[in-house]
Design a protein around this motif. Structure first.
Motif, PDB file in Angstrom:
ATOM      1  N   ASP A   1       0.840  -1.196   0.000  1.00  0.00           N
ATOM      2  CA  ASP A   1       0.000   0.000   0.000  1.00  0.00           C
ATOM      3  C   ASP A   1       0.875   1.246   0.000  1.00  0.00           C
ATOM      4  N   GLY A   2       0.297   2.371  -0.424  1.00  0.00           N
ATOM      5  CA  GLY A   2       1.036   3.631  -0.453  1.00  0.00           C
ATOM      6  C   GLY A   2       1.921   3.803  -1.668  1.00  0.00           C
ATOM      7  N   GLY A   3       1.919   2.838  -2.565  1.00  0.00           N
ATOM      8  CA  GLY A   3       2.736   2.894  -3.777  1.00  0.00           C
ATOM      9  C   GLY A   3       2.591   1.583  -4.521  1.00  0.00           C
ATOM     10  N   TYR A   4       3.148   1.556  -5.731  1.00  0.00           N
ATOM     11  CA  TYR A   4       3.049   0.357  -6.551  1.00  0.00           C
ATOM     12  C   TYR A   4       4.336  -0.451  -6.493  1.00  0.00           C
ATOM     13  N   LEU A   5       4.190  -1.761  -6.576  1.00  0.00           N
ATOM     14  CA  LEU A   5       5.354  -2.644  -6.603  1.00  0.00           C
ATOM     15  C   LEU A   5       6.115  -2.486  -7.919  1.00  0.00           C
ATOM     16  N   SER A   6       7.413  -2.429  -7.820  1.00  0.00           N
ATOM     17  CA  SER A   6       8.244  -2.424  -9.031  1.00  0.00           C
ATOM     18  C   SER A   6       8.551  -3.866  -9.421  1.00  0.00           C
ATOM     19  N   ASN A   7       8.957  -4.055 -10.665  1.00  0.00           N
ATOM     20  CA  ASN A   7       9.356  -5.392 -11.105  1.00  0.00           C
ATOM     21  C   ASN A   7      10.470  -5.937 -10.220  1.00  0.00           C
ATOM     22  N   GLN A   8      11.389  -5.078  -9.849  1.00  0.00           N
ATOM     23  CA  GLN A   8      12.526  -5.494  -9.033  1.00  0.00           C
ATOM     24  C   GLN A   8      12.076  -5.975  -7.653  1.00  0.00           C
ATOM     25  N   GLU A   9      11.090  -5.290  -7.065  1.00  0.00           N
ATOM     26  CA  GLU A   9      10.583  -5.704  -5.753  1.00  0.00           C
ATOM     27  C   GLU A   9       9.938  -7.088  -5.824  1.00  0.00           C
ATOM     28  N   ILE A  10       9.200  -7.336  -6.892  1.00  0.00           N
ATOM     29  CA  ILE A  10       8.546  -8.639  -7.034  1.00  0.00           C
ATOM     30  C   ILE A  10       9.592  -9.732  -7.233  1.00  0.00           C
ATOM     31  N   GLU A  11      10.597  -9.443  -8.033  1.00  0.00           N
ATOM     32  CA  GLU A  11      11.644 -10.437  -8.301  1.00  0.00           C
ATOM     33  C   GLU A  11      12.444 -10.766  -7.040  1.00  0.00           C
ATOM     34  N   LYS A  12      12.481  -9.840  -6.093  1.00  0.00           N
ATOM     35  CA  LYS A  12      13.276 -10.037  -4.884  1.00  0.00           C
ATOM     36  C   LYS A  12      12.479 -10.610  -3.713  1.00  0.00           C
ATOM     37  N   VAL A  13      11.229 -11.028  -3.965  1.00  0.00           N
ATOM     38  CA  VAL A  13      10.444 -11.643  -2.893  1.00  0.00           C
ATOM     39  C   VAL A  13      11.202 -12.854  -2.371  1.00  0.00           C
ATOM     40  N   PRO A  14      11.359 -12.982  -1.053  1.00  0.00           N
ATOM     41  CA  PRO A  14      12.132 -14.101  -0.490  1.00  0.00           C
ATOM     42  C   PRO A  14      11.622 -15.453  -0.954  1.00  0.00           C
TER      43      PRO A  14
END
Length: 319
Positions: A300-313
């Motif tokens: 929340d408060g912003g959108y996920l970047s591709n990089q954030e999704i790729e770095k999901v543990p």
């Protein structure tokens, strides 16, 4: 007095650090209400519902870290101006449209009695393990026909994560053939699904995007390691990502993401989505198992970047 003030200030600072960096997950079992409430930092995140009145178990409702509900209210708790279609689409669930010819996906209390034999029921069997000091619990269920005959035994572990502006769910489900041979035949209706708040539908604010960069309606039926939905509820930016796991059958799965608010990933869709795909038909003999792991990331408060999704543990091991 000064030492006491310093001690209090130190304690407050320490609590803030713990909450901010390593959120506390807390489960409250409510057997009389047939649910488990999941709290993160003393704030309700979601509830695991296993009521006898449901035809499958669900996580509902689901909230962002800021407290905004992202799931549709209908049929449990209808909201103003939302759609009342597909009563089987509630919260977050896992089911499929063709197990030995039975439809486990579309079953609901709206199915006429004379049609019930065509549908399967996922019956809650018990809580196997709750990790009180951690972030997981494991439950069991039976996939049965209308008369209660067991086809599959289910074991599912839920793992939850949380930090400021982010929430995470991992669901690992193992299905084991109980007595007879089980045929899982490709079907559009599956597999892990969510039904989202009206404000996240395509005609309001929601936009799907997959890893390959396809957007909107072009995401549907495509295979992708992940799909993210970006939208707004009352001007608050929200992202929800469904992430497939490389060890799942038919990875990456097909996206069953619809503009009307259904957000699903289907590892068993096959030619129902793409006529050029290899046909999906899985035979499980008695005692054979199949396992699926999926992750859901909510920001929340912003959108996920591709990089954030790729770095999901990486997924945690089930209990």
């Amino acid at each position: 007095m000064n030492k006491l003030i310093l001690l209090i200030l130190f304690s407050l600072s320490y609590c803030s650090y713990v909450i901010g960096q390593d959120s506390h997950i807390h489960f409250i079992e409510k057997p009389d209400s047939q649910k488990i409430s999941i709290y993160i930092d003393q704030v309700l995140f979601t509830e695991f519902l296993y009521s006898d009145t449901l035809y499958k178990q669900v996580l509902y409702p689901i909230y962002t870290a800021s407290g905004t509900e992202i799931t549709r209210g209908y049929p449990a708790r209808p909201k103003a101006d939302e759609q009342t279609d597909h009563p089987h689409q509630m919260g977050l669930w896992f089911s499929f449209g063709n197990i030995n010819g039975l439809d486990f996906w579309n079953n609901s209390n709206r199915i006429p009695y004379d049609k019930k034999e065509q549908y399967g029921i996922i019956r809650f069997a018990g809580i196997k393990n709750i990790n009180e000091k951690g972030n997981k619990f494991t439950v069991e269920a039976d996939w049965t026909n209308h008369d209660g005959y067991i086809l599959l035994k289910e074991k599912t572990t839920y793992a939850f994560t949380g930090k400021p502006h982010e929430r995470g769910i991992q669901r690992t489900t193992t299905l084991t053939a109980f007595k007879d041979s089980i045929f899982i035949t490709e079907n559009k209706e599956g597999l892990l699904g969510m039904r989202l708040d009206r404000n996240l539908e395509a005609d309001i604010s929601g936009i799907y995007q997959n890893k390959e960069g396809d957007t909107g309606d072009d995401v549907w039926g495509k295979r992708s390691a992940w799909v993210v939905l970006n939208g707004k509820i009352k001007d608050e930016k929200i992202s929800i990502a469904l992430i497939d796991h490389p060890e799942n059958p038919n990875y990456p799965g097909w996206s069953h993401a619809r503009g009307y608010g259904l957000f699903a990933i289907n590892n068993l869709g096959g030619q129902c989505f793409d006529k050029q795909a290899e046909k999906v038909q899985i035979l499980l003999k008695e005692g054979d198992s199949i396992t699926f792991t999926h992750q859901i990331m909510i920001k929340d408060g912003g959108y996920l970047s591709n990089q954030e999704i790729e770095k999901v543990p990486a997924p945690q091991k089930p209990l």
